[in-house]
Design an enzyme around this catalytic site. Structure first.
Site, PDB file in Angstrom:
ATOM      1  CB  CYS A 121      54.713 -24.996   2.694  1.00  9.35           C
ATOM      2  SG  CYS A 121      53.872 -26.087   1.517  1.00  9.35           S
ATOM      3  CB  CYS A 150      54.626 -30.991   2.958  1.00 10.23           C
ATOM      4  SG  CYS A 150      54.002 -29.355   3.457  1.00 10.23           S
ATOM      5  CG  HIS A 170      45.985 -29.937   5.877  1.00 12.77           C
ATOM      6  ND1 HIS A 170      46.763 -30.645   4.987  1.00 12.77           N
ATOM      7  CD2 HIS A 170      44.875 -29.560   5.185  1.00 12.77           C
ATOM      8  CE1 HIS A 170      46.154 -30.693   3.810  1.00 12.77           C
ATOM      9  NE2 HIS A 170      45.001 -30.038   3.901  1.00 12.77           N
ATOM     10  CD  GLU A 171      41.412 -28.407   6.899  1.00 10.57           C
ATOM     11  OE1 GLU A 171      41.267 -27.428   6.131  1.00 10.57           O
ATOM     12  OE2 GLU A 171      41.242 -29.577   6.514  1.00 10.57           O
ATOM     13  CB  CYS A 181      57.889 -28.996   2.970  1.00  4.93           C
ATOM     14  SG  CYS A 181      56.986 -28.119   1.663  1.00  4.93           S
TER      15      CYS A 181
END
Length: 211
Positions: free
Chosen positions: A205, A182, A166-167, A202
């Site tokens: 993205c 996602c 995520h980061e 996803c």
């Protein structure tokens, strides 16, 4: 660029303003800084996850101690995540395009509203515990497993991987995604959101990153 910004038993990964993407490819190198206390096994598993999801090169850097200048003790002993990522970026080694810090210590930020004021109630948000922080786009991020704890070791590692992906996604230019499955979805102060998300980005993205 503005930084992305859990309190007690709640958890958060917040993103502020993500207007463009950074360029990255399989030649891109992500440097991983394992701060003191991070196990070699976790580092290995997280490195594999980064390579698998983003196809970049990962370089494990020398272990460090969290900078004393980032230490704060307003509610509890913590380290300011925004200070850490700024220090990491200033000291980025040659040959590294992005830098990811991994720590077992609690990290925090001050959470602001859309007008730049500390969110209410201030006692809660002036020093807000988080799992990770990244600039979007940016070159530096920090992830802590302090607020990912569970007796289930597999679940703990799965959460850790998701926050790392995520980061880094924010650093690469991805904003929060409306798709709740996602990994780039906004955690909205609930660890259940992270548990519900898939361990990767996803299709929408992926297209944004041209993966």
């Amino acid at each position: 660029m503005k930084p992305h910004f859990v309190y007690f038993a709640l958890f958060l990964i917040v993103l502020l303003g993500c207007s463009k993407s950074n360029t990255f490819s399989k030649e891109t190198t992500v440097g991983v800084v394992p701060y003191k206390g991070m196990s070699a096994q976790k580092i290995d598993e997280l490195t594999k996850a980064i390579t698998s999801y983003y196809g970049v090169t990962v370089k494990i850097l020398r272990q460090k101690t969290l900078p004393k200048s980032a230490f704060i003790n307003i509610k509890s002993p913590r380290y300011r995540a925004d200070s850490i990522i700024a220090i990491q970026e200033r000291n980025m080694p040659e040959g590294v395009d992005y830098i990811l810090g991994l720590t077992t210590k609690d990290v925090s930020v001050t959470k602001h509203d859309g007008n730049g004021n500390i969110k209410h109630p201030e006692w809660r948000y002036n020093d807000f515990g988080i799992m990770g922080l990244a600039y979007c786009p940016g070159k530096s991020c920090i992830v802590s497993d302090f607020r990912l704890k569970t007796n289930d070791k597999d679940l703990h590692l799965a959460r850790f991987k998701k926050v790392v992906i995520h980061e880094l996604g924010h650093n690469f230019g991805l904003p929060h995604c409306p798709n709740k499955k996602c990994v780039m979805t906004d955690a909205v102060e609930s660890i259940k959101t992270i548990d519900n998300a898939d361990p990767g980005v996803c299709n929408a993205c992926r297209k944004k990153l041209r993966l």
